[in-house]
Design a protein around this motif. Structure first.
Motif, PDB file in Angstrom:
ATOM      1  N   GLU A 436      -0.718 -36.121 -12.819  1.00 54.10           N
ATOM      2  CA  GLU A 436      -0.441 -34.680 -12.738  1.00 54.10           C
ATOM      3  C   GLU A 436      -0.127 -34.100 -14.131  1.00 54.10           C
ATOM      4  O   GLU A 436       0.891 -33.428 -14.348  1.00 54.10           O
ATOM      5  N   ARG A 438      -0.403 -31.670 -17.191  1.00 51.25           N
ATOM      6  CA  ARG A 438      -0.758 -30.312 -17.623  1.00 51.25           C
ATOM      7  C   ARG A 438      -0.470 -30.228 -19.123  1.00 51.25           C
ATOM      8  O   ARG A 438       0.566 -30.680 -19.613  1.00 51.25           O
ATOM      9  N   LEU A 448      -5.628 -28.569 -19.838  1.00 49.74           N
ATOM     10  CA  LEU A 448      -5.666 -29.603 -18.799  1.00 49.74           C
ATOM     11  C   LEU A 448      -4.745 -29.170 -17.670  1.00 49.74           C
ATOM     12  O   LEU A 448      -3.593 -28.788 -17.911  1.00 49.74           O
ATOM     13  N   LYS A 449      -5.262 -29.241 -16.439  1.00 50.59           N
ATOM     14  CA  LYS A 449      -4.503 -28.717 -15.304  1.00 50.59           C
ATOM     15  C   LYS A 449      -4.419 -29.786 -14.220  1.00 50.59           C
ATOM     16  O   LYS A 449      -5.412 -30.096 -13.552  1.00 50.59           O
ATOM     17  N   ASP A 450      -3.221 -30.345 -14.081  1.00 48.84           N
ATOM     18  CA  ASP A 450      -2.957 -31.334 -13.031  1.00 48.84           C
ATOM     19  C   ASP A 450      -3.997 -32.448 -13.022  1.00 48.84           C
ATOM     20  O   ASP A 450      -4.600 -32.750 -11.981  1.00 48.84           O
ATOM     21  N   ILE A 451      -4.199 -33.069 -14.180  1.00 48.81           N
ATOM     22  CA  ILE A 451      -5.158 -34.166 -14.298  1.00 48.81           C
ATOM     23  C   ILE A 451      -4.516 -35.469 -13.817  1.00 48.81           C
ATOM     24  O   ILE A 451      -3.437 -35.851 -14.299  1.00 48.81           O
ATOM     25  N   LEU A 639     -15.438 -33.056 -15.733  1.00 48.01           N
ATOM     26  CA  LEU A 639     -14.408 -32.041 -15.957  1.00 48.01           C
ATOM     27  C   LEU A 639     -15.027 -30.661 -16.077  1.00 48.01           C
ATOM     28  O   LEU A 639     -16.145 -30.504 -16.581  1.00 48.01           O
ATOM     29  N   THR A 643     -10.011 -29.319 -15.301  1.00 44.11           N
ATOM     30  CA  THR A 643      -9.761 -30.024 -14.037  1.00 44.11           C
ATOM     31  C   THR A 643     -10.887 -31.011 -13.770  1.00 44.11           C
ATOM     32  O   THR A 643     -12.011 -30.831 -14.235  1.00 44.11           O
TER      33      THR A 643
END
Length: 676
Positions: A436, A438, A448-451, A639, A643
């Motif tokens: 998760e 960010r 980067l969003k909740d990777i 990606l 995401t």
């Protein structure tokens, strides 16, 4: 935390070499003291041995050293007689204009004098004296000077000897201070360069290389001038002025007090110059850094500038910086030219006027309030006083340049650096996990969003996506060039933030899209001059990636020298050397950041073949540009705008007919079009 001033930090650097500097300053004090004996010796020569013959002379019974025979009798000067000596007749030698007269009896040496025939009239404060006088011819006058000649020669010899000794101490002082200043700058440059290597990657994103280079080279060189010339000049001048003022007080305390007015004037001028000169120099030094950055960028991109015909625009940009530098440099020159030379000359002239006013025209005769020797010594010391004043004023521009340069250097040293911990940690197994995560470079706009993903040891994971999708950002977090604002990155189940950046990177290797080679040999670019990497290990790594095919054709083989960035080699050859560098360090985790994007198919196939052998017991992460190179990857992550929109292996992703499928089809069509 106490913030130290620039001056205090400069002092702290000098304090490291306080022993040598103290010895140098002691030599300076001795040299200045010896040099300042000159006027005192001249005063003694004048008062006691030249004009000193104007005195009472007593007739003595026997000829001896210092006695003078005159008119059949032997005479001795009053100050050369002993207290118990029996005295007979007394005579007086008096000067009137340029002539000397032998006068009968004891007459005062102060008062106005006139000669009428064989009579001399002396108007003293208490009464008027009239005596018969005999004018001394040059030959007979020489008889009274002759006993003084050995003493004059002896004093001159002493003065010459003192000057020679002073020159030895002056040389020692100069040598020691210059040696110490070079050591100070060496330490400062070492500290600065080592600090730069510990700065986080984000610092270099917004800092042109030319600006950083200017601080390490140009600014430290200006600081060197501070320690080597400016500081030496200021210390020399201060000691010299202190010695001169001490001598002036010994000669005449009242006039010395009058001369002290120079000190507040000099202090006020220094503060004034610091105010304006500091502002101007700040702009000048900043502009020099901008010019270095502009030149560095232009040289590196000269082929693009020429290809697109942007020479005039580039020249205009440089001319704008150059004009700003010229404008403020001219202000500094005007500031110095209008004041420094005029200031010293004005002070000198005012002091001489004060000297004339103080003594007065009536005080300069034989009846004056001071002797000729004292007057000569005072004038000599005043002339000497303005030399260090001139030196101080002339060094103010360089002082401000050094102070501004030091501020820039210390600002760079104050940049927050990465935690330094070089303690070894066990080799990674190679398990990687993002949970998760960010992340935003500016702290606001997430890239980067909740990777979340996991790569097990020995696996090959590929990351694909359009430009700006976040592929390189994932690698930046893994290398701890940056840390996520939320979430965690794990290696073998341990949060990477528990290790230092150096420890995290100690078992990783990376190959970038744009390979960077240093000036040196092919082998030194592989080993990075690390003692742990032997020549044999480096050669084996080069052979493993197939680089031996072109290296063995070169004149010096593996010891072939490379110029800056390895421009003598093709892109593919440079990439192979960069790849061998990563393999030579035997990393547990290997990252390929679009490493095959700029090389030909044949070279790419060589790397793929080497990878098949080297993937065993090593986790490999690939940022892929060509999807054809990652078809055998254990995992593929697609990606889009920070995401993960798809994940899997090649065949299932193709079957899904999603974004990966579209990218693959687009590249396939492009490949067919190029083949036609």
């Amino acid at each position: 935390m106490t913030v130290k001033t620039t001056e205090r930090r400069l002092f702290d650097y000098a304090w490291n070499y306080r022993k040598n500097i103290s010895i140098g300053l002691l030599c300076l004090i001795i040299a200045v003291s010896l040099e300042l004996t000159g006027p005192f010796i001249a005063k003694r020569v004048i008062d006691e041995h030249i004009v000193g013959i104007e005195d009472q002379w007593y007739q003595v019974s026997e000829d001896r050293e210092g006695a003078v025979s005159f008119n059949g009798a032997v005479y001795m000067r009053e100050d050369r007689l002993t207290d118990h000596e029996e005295l007979n007749d007394v005579m007086t030698i008096i000067q009137v204009d340029r002539s000397y007269y032998f006068v009968e009896g004891n007459v005062p040496l102060k008062g106005s004098r006139t000669v009428e025939g064989n009579q001399i009239i002396i108007e003293a404060p208490d009464r008027t004296y009239e005596r018969s006088a005999e004018k001394l011819s040059l030959q007979r006058l020489y008889g009274f000077f002759k006993p003084e000649i050995p003493s004059i020669y002896a004093l001159l010899a002493v003065y010459i000897g003192l000057l020679l000794i002073a020159s030895v101490f002056q040389f020692t002082h100069t040598y020691i201070l210059q040696k110490s200043s070079n050591r100070i700058i060496k330490k400062m440059r070492d500290d600065l360069f080592n600090h730069i290597q510990r700065l986080p990657d984000r610092f270099f994103v917004n800092q042109p290389a030319g600006k950083i280079v200017a601080r390490v080279t140009n600014d430290t060189e200006s600081i060197k001038e501070l320690y080597e010339r400016v500081l030496a000049t200021f210390v020399t001048s201060v000691f010299y002025m202190a010695g001169i003022f001490a001598a002036l007080f010994l000669l005449d305390a009242k006039l010395a007090l009058m001369c002290l007015v120079l000190l507040p004037i000099l202090y006020g001028w220094t503060k004034l110059y610091k105010h304006f000169g500091g502002k101007y120099n700040k702009v000048v030094r900043s502009t020099v850094s901008d010019m270095n950055g502009n030149i560095n960028e232009a040289i590196q991109g000269m082929s693009i500038i020429q290809a697109f015909g942007q020479e005039k625009q580039t020249s205009d940009e440089f001319e704008e910086l150059n004009k700003r530098h010229f404008t403020y440099q001219r202000k500094l020159v005007r500031l110095s030219a209008l004041t420094s030379y005029n200031l010293v000359n004005t002070l000198r002239n005012l002091t001489l006027v004060g000297l004339i006013w103080y003594f007065g025209s009536s005080s300069l005769g034989a009846e004056g309030i001071v002797t000729v020797g004292v007057l000569y010594a005072f004038v000599d010391y005043l002339n000497r006083l303005f030399q260090p004043v001139t030196d101080l004023v002339n060094q103010l521009p360089q002082l401000e340049v050094a102070r501004v340069a030091a501020t820039r250097v210390f600002d760079l040293l104050d940049e927050e650096e990465e935690e330094l911990d070089l303690d070894s940690i066990p080799r990674f197994e190679g398990n990687i996990k993002f949970e998760e995560v960010r992340f935003a470079y500016d702290g606001k706009n997430d890239v980067l969003k909740d990777i979340s993903f996991q790569v097990n040891k020995g696996e090959t994971a590929a990351f694909v996506g359009h430009t700006g999708s976040g592929k390189s950002s994932i690698m930046n977090l893994l290398f701890r060039f940056y840390d996520p604002q939320r979430g965690s990155v794990y290696i073998d189940g341990c949060d990477t933030r528990k290790w230092s950046q150096q420890q995290v990177r100690s078992h990783m290797g990376i190959v970038l899209q744009d390979p960077f080679l240093y000036k040196g040999t092919i082998l030194s670019n592989v080993t990075m001059n690390d003692a742990r990497i032997s020549r044999e290990m480096a050669i084996n790594a080069l052979k493993a990636v197939g680089a031996d095919r072109f290296i063995e054709k070169l004149g010096h083989g593996y010891d072939t020298p490379l110029n800056e960035r390895g421009e003598s080699l093709s892109m593919g050859e440079r990439q192979l050397i960069s790849f061998a560098r990563a393999l030579a360090f035997d990393p547990a985790i290997l990252i390929l950041d679009e490493a095959t994007a700029n090389i030909d198919t044949e070279t790419e196939q060589m790397i793929q073949n080497a990878l098949e052998v080297l993937k065993q017991d090593r986790t490999t992460l690939v940022i892929a540009h060509r999807l054809s190179t990652i078809q055998q990857a254990d995992q593929i992550f697609v990606l889009n705008h920070g995401t993960i929109v798809e994940r899997g292996t090649h065949e299932p992703l193709i079957a899904l007919q999603g974004q990966y499928y579209k990218m693959y089809q687009m590249q396939q069509r492009g490949a067919k079009a190029n083949a036609m």
